[in-house]
Scaffold this active site. Sequence first.
Site, mmCIF file in Angstrom:
data_model
loop_
_atom_site.group_PDB
_atom_site.id
_atom_site.type_symbol
_atom_site.label_atom_id
_atom_site.label_comp_id
_atom_site.label_asym_id
_atom_site.label_seq_id
_atom_site.Cartn_x
_atom_site.Cartn_y
_atom_site.Cartn_z
ATOM 1 N N ASP A 84 37.852 48.026 45.267
ATOM 2 C CA ASP A 84 37.347 48.036 43.903
ATOM 3 C C ASP A 84 35.887 47.600 43.915
ATOM 4 O O ASP A 84 35.530 46.608 44.560
ATOM 5 C CB ASP A 84 38.173 47.095 43.026
ATOM 6 C CG ASP A 84 37.910 47.314 41.544
ATOM 7 O OD1 ASP A 84 37.579 48.448 41.171
ATOM 8 O OD2 ASP A 84 38.048 46.358 40.767
ATOM 9 N N HIS A 122 27.979 45.979 32.834
ATOM 10 C CA HIS A 122 29.103 45.064 33.034
ATOM 11 C C HIS A 122 28.691 43.877 33.887
ATOM 12 O O HIS A 122 28.980 42.719 33.543
ATOM 13 C CB HIS A 122 30.260 45.815 33.693
ATOM 14 C CG HIS A 122 31.396 44.931 34.119
ATOM 15 N ND1 HIS A 122 32.232 44.301 33.225
ATOM 16 C CD2 HIS A 122 31.823 44.575 35.374
ATOM 17 C CE1 HIS A 122 33.136 43.591 33.890
ATOM 18 N NE2 HIS A 122 32.899 43.738 35.184
ATOM 19 N N GLU A 129 40.495 46.132 32.772
ATOM 20 C CA GLU A 129 39.232 46.664 33.251
ATOM 21 C C GLU A 129 39.377 48.184 33.292
ATOM 22 O O GLU A 129 40.173 48.715 34.080
ATOM 23 C CB GLU A 129 38.850 46.109 34.618
ATOM 24 C CG GLU A 129 38.439 44.643 34.555
ATOM 25 C CD GLU A 129 37.788 44.141 35.827
ATOM 26 O OE1 GLU A 129 37.143 43.074 35.765
ATOM 27 O OE2 GLU A 129 37.920 44.801 36.879
ATOM 28 N N GLU A 136 38.430 51.660 34.371
ATOM 29 C CA GLU A 136 37.719 52.147 35.550
ATOM 30 C C GLU A 136 38.092 53.595 35.849
ATOM 31 O O GLU A 136 39.064 54.135 35.319
ATOM 32 C CB GLU A 136 38.041 51.276 36.768
ATOM 33 C CG GLU A 136 37.819 49.791 36.530
ATOM 34 C CD GLU A 136 37.887 48.966 37.798
ATOM 35 O OE1 GLU A 136 37.833 49.544 38.903
ATOM 36 O OE2 GLU A 136 37.987 47.722 37.700
ATOM 37 N N ASP A 172 42.368 48.010 36.133
ATOM 38 C CA ASP A 172 42.421 46.901 37.088
ATOM 39 C C ASP A 172 42.701 45.618 36.301
ATOM 40 O O ASP A 172 41.784 44.880 35.935
ATOM 41 C CB ASP A 172 41.096 46.812 37.850
ATOM 42 C CG ASP A 172 41.103 45.729 38.908
ATOM 43 O OD1 ASP A 172 42.174 45.471 39.486
ATOM 44 O OD2 ASP A 172 40.041 45.136 39.158
ATOM 45 N N ARG A 226 41.786 36.316 34.071
ATOM 46 C CA ARG A 226 40.454 35.720 34.131
ATOM 47 C C ARG A 226 40.472 34.230 34.445
ATOM 48 O O ARG A 226 39.561 33.732 35.117
ATOM 49 C CB ARG A 226 39.725 35.949 32.799
ATOM 50 C CG ARG A 226 39.501 37.403 32.447
ATOM 51 C CD ARG A 226 38.647 38.118 33.464
ATOM 52 N NE ARG A 226 38.333 39.482 33.034
ATOM 53 C CZ ARG A 226 37.812 40.405 33.811
ATOM 54 N NH1 ARG A 226 37.541 40.113 35.075
ATOM 55 N NH2 ARG A 226 37.563 41.612 33.355
ATOM 56 N N GLN A 274 41.227 33.976 38.119
ATOM 57 C CA GLN A 274 40.064 34.493 38.837
ATOM 58 C C GLN A 274 38.913 33.486 38.837
ATOM 59 O O GLN A 274 38.261 33.266 39.867
ATOM 60 C CB GLN A 274 39.605 35.805 38.193
ATOM 61 C CG GLN A 274 38.384 36.436 38.833
ATOM 62 C CD GLN A 274 37.908 37.670 38.078
ATOM 63 O OE1 GLN A 274 38.495 38.058 37.069
ATOM 64 N NE2 GLN A 274 36.855 38.288 38.562
ATOM 65 N N LYS A 283 43.668 39.344 40.622
ATOM 66 C CA LYS A 283 43.620 40.806 40.539
ATOM 67 C C LYS A 283 44.834 41.484 41.178
ATOM 68 O O LYS A 283 45.163 42.612 40.825
ATOM 69 C CB LYS A 283 42.366 41.313 41.264
ATOM 70 C CG LYS A 283 41.058 40.843 40.688
ATOM 71 C CD LYS A 283 40.633 41.719 39.532
ATOM 72 C CE LYS A 283 39.187 41.479 39.160
ATOM 73 N NZ LYS A 283 38.721 42.406 38.116
ATOM 74 N N THR A 341 47.655 46.964 39.521
ATOM 75 C CA THR A 341 46.574 47.901 39.217
ATOM 76 C C THR A 341 47.241 49.212 38.814
ATOM 77 O O THR A 341 47.996 49.782 39.599
ATOM 78 C CB THR A 341 45.656 48.131 40.431
ATOM 79 O OG1 THR A 341 45.104 46.884 40.858
ATOM 80 C CG2 THR A 341 44.531 49.099 40.082
ATOM 81 N N GLU A 397 34.027 40.964 28.145
ATOM 82 C CA GLU A 397 32.755 41.346 27.533
ATOM 83 C C GLU A 397 32.884 41.516 26.020
ATOM 84 O O GLU A 397 32.007 41.082 25.265
ATOM 85 C CB GLU A 397 32.261 42.653 28.142
ATOM 86 C CG GLU A 397 31.866 42.582 29.596
ATOM 87 C CD GLU A 397 31.501 43.967 30.114
ATOM 88 O OE1 GLU A 397 30.324 44.347 29.983
ATOM 89 O OE2 GLU A 397 32.402 44.652 30.639
#
Length: 405
Positions: A124, A131, A197, A199, A231, A235, A238, A251, A255, A358
Site C-alpha cells: 500500500d 492526503h 481509506e 483507494e 484500506d 487510527r 495506528q 491496518k 482490506t 481528513e
Amino acid sequence: MPEQSPFELAEGDPFGPHNLPYGVFSTIDAPDQHRIGVRYGAHVLDLSALPSALPAAIHPHAELLTAPTLNPLLAAGRPVWQQIRAAVHTAVTDPAHRDEVAPLLHPLEEVTLHLPFEVADYVDFYSSEYHATNVGRIFRPNDAGLPPNWKHLPIGYHGRSGTVVATGTPVVRPNGQRKAPADEAPTFGPSARLDIEAEVGFVVGTPSTLHEPVGLSSFRDHVFGVCLVNDWSARDVQAWEYVPLGPFLGKSFATSVSAWITPLDALDEARTPPPARDVPPLPYLDDSGVEPGGFDIRMEVRINDEVVSRPPFASMYWTAAQQLAHMTVNGASLRTGDLFASGTVSGPDPDQLGCLLELTQGKGPYLQDGDEVTLTAWAPGPGGARIELGEVTGRILPAPAVGTP
C-alpha cells in the site's frame, strides 16, 4: 411484452462491451464451483463454458478459463489477455454467436461473487500529496505537512495479503492497544477510531525475475487490471504503534477489494498526465518520456447511503507505473496476484477527501458498529461512454469479546 435480451443494454450502460471486467462467481445449483466470468450489463458471462461455445476463437486458452481463480489467466501475459478480451468482445457483440452465448449469461442477482484472485503480496502506497499533507498537519501540527523524502520516492508499506477480502465481507471492529497523548499508559480494547481509506488497486499478472527491476515502460506488460480498494484503518491503534516502523495491526485486520477487475486496456481513454512536479524525480522514476501514467478515475464514498466525498484519482502525485518501478528497483520480484494500492485518494477540496481522518480533521466521528461504507468509481471510455469499476462495500460488526489469559 417479450423479455429483454441480455445482449441489449441500456444506452450508456457502464458495463458494456467497452468495459468487460473479470471476476469469479458461483451459482445456486453449484455453490462450491467457482468459475471465471466477465460482467456484461446486468449479467455474468461464464468464461469456463465459452471455449465449448466458441471453440475457434478461444479454445487455445480453455485451460486458463476453467480455473477457479483468475491467477492462471493473470500469469499468461498481455498477448493472451488481449486475445481473450477480443474473443469475449466478439461473443457479446456479434449476433452470429447469440444462440451459443445466451445460455452462458447468468443474471447478477442469481450468482455469488468471490475474491477474484489469490493475493500474493500486498503493498500500500501513500501517493496523494493532498492526503499526505493533510495527515501530516493533523499528526504533526508544528512540522511541515510532508516528510522530507515524500517528493523523491513513492512511500509505501507491505501489508497483509491474507486479510484482503472481497466486497460484501463484513468488517469486524479490531481490538488493539491504544494510547491517547494524555494517557499515562496504553489500554486495550476495541478501536474507537475506525476509518476508511478510498483507494485504487492494481493487480499484477506477469511475474518478474528476482534482481531485475521493472521499468516504467514495462507497466502494461505486468499489470493486468484495476480495482477499488478500501484500506480499513484503526487510527487509534495506528497512532500508538506506527513509530518508528509504520502501519501494522492498525491496518492488517481487513482490506476490501472489488469483485471485478477492470482490464488495463479498458482504461485507455482515461489515461491522463499526472500533476506537475516541483521536484525532479530520479531517472528510474522520471516518466516525462513515457505514456501518461495517471488515470482519470472519479470516485465516490458513501456511508449509510449518504455521499460524504468524491475523491479524484487524477490528482495523485505518484502514478501506478512509478509505484511499480520503485517497488522493484531494489531487485524485489513481482508475483502473479500481487496487489498494490495507491494510498488514500484525496483532492484539494473539502468534499474530495478520501478518509474520515481528513474529513473530520482528526476529531471524528469515526465509523460506528452497523455502518456500511460503499466505494464506487467511473472513468471516461471510448466515444463518451463511462467505464464503471466494481463497487466495494463493507459493514462494520462489533469487536469480539476478548478474555484475560
